[in-house]
Design a protein around this motif. Structure first.
Motif, short mmCIF file in Angstrom:
data_model
loop_
_atom_site.label_atom_id
_atom_site.label_comp_id
_atom_site.label_asym_id
_atom_site.label_seq_id
_atom_site.Cartn_x
_atom_site.Cartn_y
_atom_site.Cartn_z
N LYS A 23 38.98 93.94 88.72
CA LYS A 23 38.58 94.58 89.99
C LYS A 23 38.79 93.63 91.17
CE LYS A 23 35.31 97.92 88.14
NZ LYS A 23 35.29 97.44 86.72
N GLY A 24 38.60 92.34 90.92
CA GLY A 24 38.78 91.36 91.99
C GLY A 24 39.86 90.37 91.61
N PRO A 25 39.94 89.26 92.35
CA PRO A 25 40.99 88.28 92.07
C PRO A 25 40.93 87.74 90.65
CG PRO A 25 39.57 87.56 93.90
CD PRO A 25 39.06 88.88 93.46
N ALA A 26 42.11 87.63 90.02
CA ALA A 26 42.21 87.13 88.65
C ALA A 26 43.38 86.17 88.58
CB ALA A 26 42.42 88.29 87.68
N LYS A 27 43.27 85.20 87.69
CA LYS A 27 44.37 84.24 87.52
C LYS A 27 44.54 83.91 86.05
CE LYS A 27 45.47 81.55 91.56
NZ LYS A 27 46.21 80.35 91.80
N PRO A 28 45.79 83.60 85.67
CA PRO A 28 45.98 83.08 84.32
C PRO A 28 45.54 81.62 84.23
CG PRO A 28 48.10 83.63 85.35
CD PRO A 28 47.05 83.72 86.40
N LEU A 29 45.07 81.23 83.05
CA LEU A 29 44.63 79.87 82.76
C LEU A 29 45.50 79.33 81.63
CD1 LEU A 29 42.27 77.63 82.83
CD2 LEU A 29 41.23 78.97 81.00
N ALA A 30 46.23 78.25 81.91
CA ALA A 30 47.01 77.62 80.83
C ALA A 30 46.19 76.43 80.34
CB ALA A 30 48.40 77.24 81.33
N GLU A 57 53.96 82.42 71.88
CA GLU A 57 55.28 82.26 72.51
C GLU A 57 55.21 81.52 73.84
OE1 GLU A 57 55.13 86.92 72.72
OE2 GLU A 57 56.99 86.21 73.63
N LEU A 58 54.02 81.47 74.44
CA LEU A 58 53.90 80.72 75.69
C LEU A 58 53.70 79.22 75.45
CD1 LEU A 58 51.89 82.91 78.24
CD2 LEU A 58 54.25 83.05 77.45
N LYS A 59 53.54 78.82 74.18
CA LYS A 59 53.34 77.41 73.87
C LYS A 59 54.61 76.74 73.31
CE LYS A 59 49.68 75.73 74.21
NZ LYS A 59 48.35 75.81 73.63
N ARG A 60 55.67 77.52 73.19
CA ARG A 60 56.82 76.96 72.47
C ARG A 60 57.74 76.13 73.38
NH1 ARG A 60 60.44 82.40 71.45
NH2 ARG A 60 60.88 82.74 73.64
N VAL A 61 58.42 75.18 72.74
CA VAL A 61 59.46 74.39 73.39
C VAL A 61 60.67 74.50 72.47
CG1 VAL A 61 60.14 72.10 74.22
CG2 VAL A 61 57.72 72.78 74.28
N ASP A 62 61.66 75.31 72.87
CA ASP A 62 62.80 75.60 72.00
C ASP A 62 64.11 75.20 72.67
OD1 ASP A 62 61.54 76.66 69.86
OD2 ASP A 62 61.91 78.78 70.37
N VAL A 63 64.90 74.41 71.98
CA VAL A 63 66.27 74.15 72.44
C VAL A 63 67.18 74.84 71.44
CG1 VAL A 63 68.00 72.39 72.92
CG2 VAL A 63 65.61 71.94 73.47
N ASP A 64 67.99 75.81 71.93
CA ASP A 64 68.81 76.58 70.99
C ASP A 64 70.11 75.84 70.66
OD1 ASP A 64 70.67 77.07 72.99
OD2 ASP A 64 69.94 79.11 73.40
N ALA A 65 70.91 76.43 69.79
CA ALA A 65 72.13 75.75 69.30
C ALA A 65 73.08 75.42 70.44
CB ALA A 65 72.81 76.62 68.25
N GLN A 66 73.05 76.21 71.52
CA GLN A 66 73.94 75.95 72.66
C GLN A 66 73.37 74.89 73.61
OE1 GLN A 66 73.48 79.30 71.49
NE2 GLN A 66 75.40 78.83 70.43
N GLN A 68 70.46 75.35 75.39
CA GLN A 68 69.60 75.92 76.43
C GLN A 68 68.13 75.70 76.06
OE1 GLN A 68 69.82 80.11 78.52
NE2 GLN A 68 68.70 80.35 76.59
N LEU A 69 67.34 75.32 77.04
CA LEU A 69 65.91 75.09 76.80
C LEU A 69 65.11 76.31 77.24
CD1 LEU A 69 63.35 73.30 76.28
CD2 LEU A 69 63.62 72.48 78.63
N ARG A 70 64.27 76.78 76.31
CA ARG A 70 63.31 77.85 76.66
C ARG A 70 61.93 77.25 76.50
NH1 ARG A 70 64.84 83.35 73.77
NH2 ARG A 70 63.21 84.06 75.21
N LEU A 71 61.24 77.17 77.62
CA LEU A 71 59.99 76.45 77.69
C LEU A 71 58.87 77.45 77.95
CD1 LEU A 71 58.79 73.58 77.85
CD2 LEU A 71 59.42 73.56 80.27
N GLY A 72 57.99 77.65 76.96
CA GLY A 72 56.85 78.52 77.17
C GLY A 72 56.01 78.01 78.34
N ALA A 73 55.55 78.93 79.18
CA ALA A 73 54.93 78.52 80.44
C ALA A 73 53.67 77.70 80.23
CB ALA A 73 54.63 79.74 81.31
N ALA A 74 53.01 77.84 79.07
CA ALA A 74 51.75 77.13 78.85
C ALA A 74 51.91 75.93 77.91
CB ALA A 74 50.69 78.09 78.29
N ALA A 75 53.14 75.57 77.57
CA ALA A 75 53.36 74.41 76.68
C ALA A 75 52.94 73.13 77.39
CB ALA A 75 54.83 74.33 76.28
N PRO A 76 52.08 72.32 76.76
CA PRO A 76 51.62 71.12 77.46
C PRO A 76 52.73 70.08 77.62
CG PRO A 76 50.75 71.15 75.22
CD PRO A 76 51.45 72.47 75.44
N CYS A 77 52.59 69.26 78.66
CA CYS A 77 53.60 68.23 78.98
C CYS A 77 53.92 67.37 77.77
CB CYS A 77 53.10 67.34 80.11
SG CYS A 77 53.12 68.14 81.72
#
Lengths: 302, 168
Positions: A23-30, A57-66, A68-77
């Motif tokens: 109903k009011g302001p909301a935010k995601p928390l990583a 899937e938001l915690k993953r750090v994946d480098v594919d065979a080509q 390319q890096l796909r970095l889940g938005a909540a993966a810690p540094c």
């Protein structure tokens, strides 16, 4: 602190739904290393906090065979800079992820959170811009992709619409003869906020010795991280030399619109831009395979 | 609903369950609900490291983590270091090397140091200094703390070598 509702989302769809139905302001928390402080200090007030840190899937750090890096938005540094393929293919991202806060902060803070917090001094943002990263955003009307360069619109302001969240950061595979480096200036050795941060990225052609592409992104000198187009243009097509680097470092200052604050005066920040552009360009060239010692002792000393 | 949330976790090796208001940090719950007051509050915003605990094998500032985020987590606090009356080597060496004075920062330093030695049993001095950069001490200074961590690392390595000999 005003009471808020806590929702632990199990999927991205649940997270979007929880953000949209508040109903009011909301935010995601990583990780919470920015948001919890903002809530504690009363800088923001929320009706609902949606925990996205439990969505696999938001915690993953994946480098594919080509590569390319796909970095889940909540993966810690720590998961980013400890990843062997990230170290091998994206050392510039390691530069950034390993200097955000302390090891305690890096256990929880995410690159996605650093981006969404949209601080002008956010250490990951110039790097993501240099690497041509894209933010994948999910919201009630589906998915969209925004280049990180266009993501921040002001201090703490982003292109995110209500109920949208960043789910992934995609970094293209690196090519041959490319290199990038991020450096910040702080008066201490650790645990500080950038007075100025600079990312430089180049591609060159070993046969001709010419620079074929360049990106320079400046942090903490404008309301958002900014590119330095005049400096980039001065590099592209030129043979690598100390004079070319020096010229680019002077032109990069034209892109800075710094303020004077507790961390440094506008004049000092402009000076730092030129120093850091020189240093990061040299380090980027070295990573790209240029023997920078050939450029002369003065150049190597930065 | 704005009510409290039931959180289940493993705390210092024991399964535990507590009720958390979403606004409470892990630090607040540890100290005020679970009465584990070894973990200290310094700055409350992630700069000083006094509230460091280990969550799922990693050091965190418990002031920056909501208690509800600890659902299903394995949490270690300074109270879990000693075995009965036998101090953990880090605690023992901190005493022997006078690596503490007022003691407020000590639980945080101990837990950050434990997190380091758990993953890197033989760190260099530079690695120790880098790893402990998120922990502030305003009395003793850092040299004695760094020396204590390096010595504790040696004690722990010798202990694990002995244990390996016994089991062989």
């Amino acid at each position: 602190m005003k009471p808020f509702e806590y929702v632990a989302a199990r999927t991205i769809d649940e997270a979007v739904e929880a953000l949209a139905s508040s109903k009011g302001p909301a935010k995601p928390l990583a990780g919470g290393t920015d948001l919890v402080v903002q809530l504690n200090e009363g800088r923001i007030t929320l009706d609902r906090v949606v925990d996205i840190g439990r969505i696999p899937e938001l915690k993953r750090v994946d480098v594919d065979a080509q590569g390319q890096l796909r970095l889940g938005a909540a993966a810690p540094c720590v998961d980013v800079y400890s990843h062997l393929n990230v170290q091998r293919l994206f050392p510039m991202l390691v530069d950034s992820a390993s200097i955000i806060g302390s090891v305690q902060v890096q256990s929880r803070a995410s690159i996605g959170g650093n981006l969404c917090n949209a601080s002008p001094s956010g250490d990951s943002i110039p790097t993501l811009i240099c690497l041509g990263a894209q933010a994948v955003i999910q919201g009630p009307s589906g998915r969209r992709v925004v280049p990180v360069e266009e993501f921040c619109t002001g201090p703490g302001q982003t292109v995110l619409q209500p109920a949208e969240l960043v789910v992934e950061i995609v970094v293209p595979a690196p090519g041959e003869n490319e290199g990038g480096k991020y450096l910040r200036f702080i008066p201490r050795n650790e645990m500080d906020i950038a007075v100025v941060g600079v990312g430089s990225w180049i591609r060159w052609e070993p046969q001709s010795g010419r620079i074929t592409d360049a990106r320079i992104a400046l942090g903490a000198v404008a309301p958002t991280p900014v590119r330095a187009p005049e400096a980039e243009a001065a590099l592209i097509g030129k043979e690598v030399s100390w004079d070319v680097i020096d010229e680019a470092s002077r032109l990069a200052v034209n892109a800075a619109r710094p303020i004077s604050d507790v961390r440094g005066s506008a004049e000092y920040r402009r000076h730092l831009v030129s120093v850091l552009v020189r240093r990061t360009l040299l380090a980027a060239l070295e990573r790209a395979g240029v023997d920078v010692k050939d450029l002369g002792g003065e150049a190597y000393a930065g | 609903m704005l009510g409290k949330v039931v959180v289940r976790a493993v705390l210092n090796g024991q399964e535990c369950e507590f009720l958390a208001d979403p606004r409470q940090t892990l630090l607040e719950v540890l100290r005020e609900e679970l009465h584990l007051t070894g973990t200290k509050e310094g700055c409350g915003n992630g700069n000083c490291g006094a509230c460091t605990v280990i969550v799922n094998g990693r050091p965190v500032n418990s002031c920056l983590m909501l208690a509800v985020q600890a659902q299903d987590a394995v949490i270690e606090t300074v109270e879990g270091l000693a075995r009965g009356s036998k101090l953990h080597p880090l605690q023992q060496v901190f005493l022997e090397e006078a690596a503490l004075q007022c003691g407020i920062c000590t639980p945080g330093f101990l837990m950050a140091a434990k997190a380091l030695l758990d993953v890197n049993p033989d760190p260099t001095e530079a690695e120790v200094r880098h790893y402990l950069a998120g922990n502030l001490c305003r009395c003793t200074g850092y040299d004695k703390i760094v020396r204590a961590v390096l010595k504790a690392a040696q004690v722990l390595r010798e202990e694990s070598e002995k244990a390996a000999e016994v089991s062989a």
